[in-house]
Motif scaffolding. Structure first.
Motif, mmCIF file in Angstrom:
data_model
loop_
_atom_site.group_PDB
_atom_site.id
_atom_site.type_symbol
_atom_site.label_atom_id
_atom_site.label_comp_id
_atom_site.label_asym_id
_atom_site.label_seq_id
_atom_site.Cartn_x
_atom_site.Cartn_y
_atom_site.Cartn_z
ATOM 1 N N GLY A 1 0.788 -1.219 0.000
ATOM 2 C CA GLY A 1 0.000 0.000 0.000
ATOM 3 C C GLY A 1 0.822 1.272 0.000
ATOM 4 O O GLY A 1 0.259 2.381 0.002
ATOM 5 N N LEU A 2 2.143 1.140 0.010
ATOM 6 C CA LEU A 2 3.017 2.319 0.055
ATOM 7 C C LEU A 2 3.575 2.657 -1.322
ATOM 8 O O LEU A 2 3.833 1.758 -2.129
ATOM 9 C CB LEU A 2 4.180 2.063 1.028
ATOM 10 N N ARG A 3 3.777 3.932 -1.568
ATOM 11 C CA ARG A 3 4.443 4.366 -2.791
ATOM 12 C C ARG A 3 5.896 4.689 -2.446
ATOM 13 O O ARG A 3 6.223 5.821 -2.064
ATOM 14 C CB ARG A 3 3.744 5.587 -3.389
ATOM 15 N N ILE A 4 6.712 3.693 -2.531
ATOM 16 C CA ILE A 4 8.139 3.858 -2.240
ATOM 17 C C ILE A 4 8.898 3.703 -3.548
ATOM 18 O O ILE A 4 8.821 2.659 -4.203
ATOM 19 C CB ILE A 4 8.606 2.828 -1.192
ATOM 20 N N GLU A 5 9.606 4.745 -3.928
ATOM 21 C CA GLU A 5 10.259 4.758 -5.230
ATOM 22 C C GLU A 5 11.749 5.048 -5.162
ATOM 23 O O GLU A 5 12.390 5.239 -6.192
ATOM 24 C CB GLU A 5 9.572 5.789 -6.134
ATOM 25 N N ASP A 6 12.321 5.092 -3.955
ATOM 26 C CA ASP A 6 13.763 5.302 -3.853
ATOM 27 C C ASP A 6 14.326 4.433 -2.738
ATOM 28 O O ASP A 6 13.611 3.991 -1.834
ATOM 29 C CB ASP A 6 14.095 6.777 -3.617
ATOM 30 N N ALA A 7 15.621 4.168 -2.826
ATOM 31 C CA ALA A 7 16.276 3.249 -1.902
ATOM 32 C C ALA A 7 16.249 3.750 -0.464
ATOM 33 O O ALA A 7 16.141 2.957 0.475
ATOM 34 C CB ALA A 7 17.708 2.998 -2.354
ATOM 35 N N ALA A 8 16.349 5.065 -0.274
ATOM 36 C CA ALA A 8 16.373 5.599 1.086
ATOM 37 C C ALA A 8 15.053 5.340 1.802
ATOM 38 O O ALA A 8 15.025 4.954 2.978
ATOM 39 C CB ALA A 8 16.674 7.099 1.052
ATOM 40 N N ALA A 9 13.935 5.536 1.097
ATOM 41 C CA ALA A 9 12.623 5.279 1.699
ATOM 42 C C ALA A 9 12.432 3.787 1.972
ATOM 43 O O ALA A 9 11.852 3.405 2.995
ATOM 44 C CB ALA A 9 11.522 5.797 0.783
ATOM 45 N N ALA A 10 12.933 2.951 1.062
ATOM 46 C CA ALA A 10 12.830 1.507 1.273
ATOM 47 C C ALA A 10 13.635 1.090 2.493
ATOM 48 O O ALA A 10 13.185 0.263 3.295
ATOM 49 C CB ALA A 10 13.318 0.772 0.028
ATOM 50 N N ARG A 11 14.810 1.665 2.639
ATOM 51 C CA ARG A 11 15.636 1.357 3.813
ATOM 52 C C ARG A 11 14.916 1.748 5.094
ATOM 53 O O ARG A 11 14.908 0.988 6.068
ATOM 54 C CB ARG A 11 16.975 2.062 3.706
ATOM 55 N N ARG A 12 14.275 2.924 5.095
ATOM 56 C CA ARG A 12 13.540 3.363 6.288
ATOM 57 C C ARG A 12 12.383 2.413 6.610
ATOM 58 O O ARG A 12 12.087 2.166 7.787
ATOM 59 C CB ARG A 12 13.018 4.791 6.081
ATOM 60 N N PHE A 13 11.758 1.874 5.570
ATOM 61 C CA PHE A 13 10.664 0.927 5.800
ATOM 62 C C PHE A 13 11.169 -0.286 6.584
ATOM 63 O O PHE A 13 10.549 -0.701 7.578
ATOM 64 C CB PHE A 13 10.061 0.469 4.471
#
Length: 367
Positions: free
Chosen positions: A61-73
């Motif tokens: 359900g998340l719009r994650i489009e960059d590595a930094a946001a994915a890492r935070r997830f």
């Protein structure tokens, strides 16, 4: 807390964590609870399957489009833990073979891959006949009850002939055997089309390594017997190859797979297609499929070169007969000949970590 897993102070304690492509790992994790995924089951390490599933649905359900946001997830939703064992974790590699084949038997194509027989039954601990070996996981249904299924040697001698089980015909029995070991394949057919096949069942007998048989016979030193060397030796010694292959009693049945994404790998034990370099097979009796798994191991890119640091966040999406124990991983590296050569060289020790949901926990108690 179980001695098998121990918490780390922080994600920075994972070697190479900051340098990984977390977006690629996030996409694989989000894919792991897709519409074809099997119902999650908690392994005996106690990583809560329901908690992993909730986080996977959250990721979708998340719009994650960059590595930094994915890492935070990952850092916000999981706790990193080391998988402990008497020795460092042991990693191998596997791949999806690509071979020629025919839907009809011909002089050239005469080695079949078989479909699952309709009398093959998956056993459960609750309904396991006392007359059968407790280690058998599959059996054959007969009018008089469940009996042991014919093993590989019996099937090679014709035990299932005449039942119309032939799914596709291949050129070489050694190629067929390697497909049994890998559990899937892409097959280019003589009519110009192609098909993909995957695991549909097995006889339930224990798996025995042909490579180990050759090492024990003194034919090779363990460090010299890579998968490509083994395949070449078996093809050069067809009579001995047939005898050795027959001694591996485990036999795999296949089904044709349709509607698959050609850019992804075969369907793993979790029910979703595997991602090259991001999917790993584990012992599903201990691990919970769908769990993010971090791998830190040094692998050789080419023979004779220096080891290559391999630091990857992956997802436990598959299993295998030879993948036994908590600190054991089989890395899916892709499809085709080049992937096969790379996979065959992976026999390395390193470190294995699991990411445990912050909303779940690794339960205490006996393992």
């Amino acid at each position: 807390m179980s001695p098998i897993v121990s918490p780390l102070a922080d994600f920075d304690d994972l070697p190479g964590w900051a340098g990984d492509d977390h977006l690629a790992a996030f996409e694989t994790f989000r894919h792991s609870c897709g519409p074809t995924a099997h119902a999650p089951e908690t392994g005996s390490l106690g990583i809560d399957a329901a908690a992993v599933h909730v986080l996977c649905i959250k990721a979708q359900g998340l719009r994650i489009e960059d590595a930094a946001a994915a890492r935070r997830f990952f850092e916000s939703n999981f706790v990193p833990m080391r998988v402990n064992g008497p020795a460092k974790a042991f990693f191998t590699g596997y791949f999806e073979p690509e071979v020629l084949g025919s839907r009809q038997k011909t002089k050239r194509f005469s080695t079949p891959l078989l479909k699952r027989p309709d009398d093959l039954v998956k056993l459960t601990p609750e309904a396991h006949p006392k007359t059968l070996d407790a280690k058998l996981e599959w059996a054959r249904r007969t009018e008089s009850g469940l009996v042991e299924h014919p093993d590989r040697a019996a099937i090679m001698d014709g035990a299932l002939d005449g039942r119309g089980l032939e799914l596709v015909w291949l050129e070489d029995p050694v190629d067929a055997f390697f497909i049994h070991v890998q559990g899937s394949a892409r097959i280019r057919l003589t009519d110009g089309t192609s098909m993909r096949v995957g695991f549909a069942g097995k006889t339930g007998h224990p798996y025995s390594s042909v490579a180990r048989m050759l090492v024990e016979a003194g034919e090779f030193a363990p460090e010299d017997l890579t998968a490509d060397v083994l395949k070449a030796w078996l093809k050069a010694h067809p009579e001995r190859a047939r005898d050795l292959i027959a001694r591996n009693r485990s036999y795999i049945f296949f089904r044709e797979l349709t509607g698959l994404d050609p850019d992804l790998g075969p369907v793993g034990a979790a029910g979703v297609q595997l991602t090259a370099g991001r999917s790993i097979a584990v012992d599903r009796r201990l691990h919970t499929l769908g769990t993010p798994v971090y791998v830190a191991v040094d692998l050789p890119p080419e023979p004779g070169q220096q080891p290559m640091p391999y630091r990857r966040l992956m997802v436990a999406g598959d299993t295998g007969s030879a993948i036994v124990g908590p600190a054991r991983g089989d890395i899916f590296v892709g499809s085709g000949e080049a992937a096969g050569l790379f996979a065959g060289r992976i026999r390395h020790r390193g470190d294995l970590y699991v990411l445990v949901p912050r909303t779940g926990a690794v339960s205490d108690g006996e393992r």
